[in-house]
Write a protein that holds these residues in place. Structure first.
Motif, PDB file in Angstrom:
ATOM      1  N   PHE A 279       4.563 -18.259 -21.860  1.00  0.00           N
ATOM      2  CA  PHE A 279       5.285 -17.379 -20.947  1.00  0.00           C
ATOM      3  C   PHE A 279       5.427 -15.980 -21.549  1.00  0.00           C
ATOM      4  O   PHE A 279       5.657 -15.842 -22.762  1.00  0.00           O
TER       5      PHE A 279
ATOM      6  N   SER B 233       6.806 -21.907  -7.947  1.00  0.00           N
ATOM      7  CA  SER B 233       5.983 -20.811  -8.460  1.00  0.00           C
ATOM      8  C   SER B 233       4.650 -20.678  -7.724  1.00  0.00           C
ATOM      9  O   SER B 233       3.995 -19.642  -7.804  1.00  0.00           O
TER      10      SER B 233
ATOM     11  N   THR C  75      -2.467 -22.923 -18.001  1.00  0.00           N
ATOM     12  CA  THR C  75      -1.852 -24.227 -17.732  1.00  0.00           C
ATOM     13  C   THR C  75      -1.818 -24.486 -16.228  1.00  0.00           C
ATOM     14  O   THR C  75      -2.374 -25.482 -15.746  1.00  0.00           O
ATOM     15  N   ILE C  76      -1.200 -23.590 -15.496  1.00  0.00           N
ATOM     16  CA  ILE C  76      -1.202 -23.723 -14.037  1.00  0.00           C
ATOM     17  C   ILE C  76      -2.575 -23.362 -13.475  1.00  0.00           C
ATOM     18  O   ILE C  76      -3.049 -23.975 -12.511  1.00  0.00           O
TER      19      ILE C  76
ATOM     20  N   ILE D 191       7.891 -25.475 -10.811  1.00  0.00           N
ATOM     21  CA  ILE D 191       6.436 -25.265 -10.815  1.00  0.00           C
ATOM     22  C   ILE D 191       5.918 -25.147  -9.384  1.00  0.00           C
ATOM     23  O   ILE D 191       5.141 -24.243  -9.064  1.00  0.00           O
TER      24      ILE D 191
ATOM     25  N   SER E 168       2.044 -17.291 -11.378  1.00  0.00           N
ATOM     26  CA  SER E 168       2.991 -18.409 -11.333  1.00  0.00           C
ATOM     27  C   SER E 168       3.781 -18.531 -12.629  1.00  0.00           C
ATOM     28  O   SER E 168       5.001 -18.730 -12.610  1.00  0.00           O
ATOM     29  N   GLU E 169       3.107 -18.400 -13.746  1.00  0.00           N
ATOM     30  CA  GLU E 169       3.801 -18.541 -15.032  1.00  0.00           C
ATOM     31  C   GLU E 169       4.724 -17.353 -15.296  1.00  0.00           C
ATOM     32  O   GLU E 169       5.780 -17.504 -15.919  1.00  0.00           O
ATOM     33  N   SER E 170       4.360 -16.175 -14.798  1.00  0.00           N
ATOM     34  CA  SER E 170       5.258 -15.019 -14.903  1.00  0.00           C
ATOM     35  C   SER E 170       6.470 -15.202 -13.994  1.00  0.00           C
ATOM     36  O   SER E 170       7.592 -14.790 -14.338  1.00  0.00           O
TER      37      SER E 170
ATOM     38  N   GLY F 110      -2.618 -18.412 -11.902  1.00  0.00           N
ATOM     39  CA  GLY F 110      -1.774 -19.058 -12.907  1.00  0.00           C
ATOM     40  C   GLY F 110      -0.888 -18.075 -13.641  1.00  0.00           C
ATOM     41  O   GLY F 110       0.276 -18.372 -13.944  1.00  0.00           O
TER      42      GLY F 110
ATOM     43  N   PHE G 247      -2.315 -18.235 -21.846  1.00  0.00           N
ATOM     44  CA  PHE G 247      -1.425 -17.732 -20.800  1.00  0.00           C
ATOM     45  C   PHE G 247      -2.161 -17.732 -19.458  1.00  0.00           C
ATOM     46  O   PHE G 247      -3.283 -17.245 -19.346  1.00  0.00           O
TER      47      PHE G 247
ATOM     48  N   PHE H 294       3.524 -24.542 -22.082  1.00  0.00           N
ATOM     49  CA  PHE H 294       3.408 -23.306 -21.315  1.00  0.00           C
ATOM     50  C   PHE H 294       3.407 -22.097 -22.240  1.00  0.00           C
ATOM     51  O   PHE H 294       4.053 -22.105 -23.294  1.00  0.00           O
TER      52      PHE H 294
END
Length: 357
Positions: free
Chosen positions: A330, A352, A245-246, A349, A271-273, A268, A242, A328
């Motif tokens: 999440f 984000s 990735t970003i 993306i 952004s993923e949240s 990251g 978690f 991803f």
């Protein structure tokens, strides 16, 4: 304090203690008559190496000092270390010690996994991030052509030796990097831990570390349980990625010179949240809580459109990708995340990574 990690390949202990380095000869007694090489970096060597070599003066110890930073996780640096091992006649019964943070640990672990198809190694992590994350679980590797950890393997250490007092020498950026991974554990598995970390952030950033032992132990217990259930990251271990990735896409900017690993992972996770909230997986309230906690340990960052496009390009080369889909992780609820093998639009993306998230 002691934990045992039971994996599909071998079992090993994590020893957690203040002033543990002063007892290093005891922890290495089974290697008294073996060749030992300590791989460390320029900064860590200046702080610890002299005292360690004195403590191990009755052992057959060599050293190899690398430049600090991700650029040392390379084929060329690995080749230099192989040359040293061959020159000094290291063999299957020898020992490699990683002394330092995640870069040293990943590189030393990769050397250990590949030299003579595997020699014993011990992790002595000296940063908060490496103590609670990278030294545990056997992920080893190097970077190649600007891609983070694209070459590597799973190779478990013989033991992990954590001296909490080494954290006293870290700067605020290094502490923040470790806190990012600690926050990650709270988000993926333990909401109570997340709240405890949130309350301790100001103290920890000021190196007031009296209460950090329990946070380190809890973080390690979470990772230990996940690694034991899925040693080779076929399923549930992916949840430990978690934010990565970003985060790895961000970290790879400017040849790894701009961001520390933990800083990039923290961004990251935001952004993923953000994407998870846009997808309806988590509430706006929970997303804002995550963002608020993380912005206590890092500054807000503004990326140019060109940088956002480069981050996206880096993400598309991530080693976790399957077929044409970016993998991803999440958040889907408090202390719960899930794995998604879906096509997230480039537009989302890039959104984000915006300034208004």
């Amino acid at each position: 304090m002691e934990l045992t990690v039971n994996t599909q390949t071998n079992n090993y202990k994590i020893h957690i203690k203040r002033n543990l380095l002063k007892e290093l000869d005891i922890h290495l007694k089974e290697y008294k008559n073996k060749k030992i090489i300590i791989i460390t970096d320029e900064n860590v060597s200046k702080i610890y190496l002299k005292d360690i070599l004195k403590k191990l003066e009755d052992f057959d110890v060599y050293k190899f000092i690398i430049p600090q930073g991700e650029k040392s996780k390379s084929f060329s640096m690995a080749e230099n270390i192989y040359d040293k091992l061959i020159k000094e006649k290291f063999n299957k019964s020898s020992l490699i010690i990683s002394l330092g943070g995640g870069v040293v640990g990943d590189l030393a672990g990769y050397i250990s996994a590949t030299y003579m198809r595997g020699v014993n190694y011990i992790q002595i992590p000296t940063t908060l991030l490496s103590q609670i994350d990278s030294s545990i679980g056997g992920k080893v590797g190097i970077n190649y052509k600007g891609i983070k950890n694209i070459i590597g393997s799973f190779y478990q250490p013989q033991k992990v030796l954590i001296d909490i007092n080494t954290l006293k020498t870290l700067n605020k950026g290094d502490i923040s990097s470790g806190l990012a991974e600690m926050i990650k554990y709270g988000i993926i598995k333990d909401y109570d831990l997340l709240k405890k970390i949130d309350g301790k952030i100001p103290l920890i950033l000021n190196l007031e570390l009296d209460d950090i032992d329990i946070l380190i132990q809890k973080s390690l217990e979470i990772k230990k349980d996940i690694v034991e259930a899925d040693t080779f990251e076929k399923n549930t271990r992916k949840t430990l990625n978690f934010g990565h990735t970003i985060g790895h896409g961000i970290e790879s900017l400017d040849e790894f010179k701009r961001f520390k690993h933990g800083e990039a992972v923290a961004l990251g996770m935001i952004s993923e949240s953000f994407i998870a909230n846009k997808m309806g997986l988590i509430s706006g309230e929970y997303y804002n809580q995550i963002k608020k906690i993380i912005f206590k340990i890092i500054k807000r960052i503004s990326f140019t459109l060109e940088e956002k496009k480069q981050i996206l390009k880096n993400i598309e080369m991530d080693k976790k990708n399957i077929d044409e889909n970016i993998v991803f992780i999440f958040p889907v609820d408090y202390d719960k995340v899930d794995i998604f093998y879906i096509d997230i639009s480039n537009k989302l993306i890039i959104e984000s990574l915006g300034d208004d998230i």
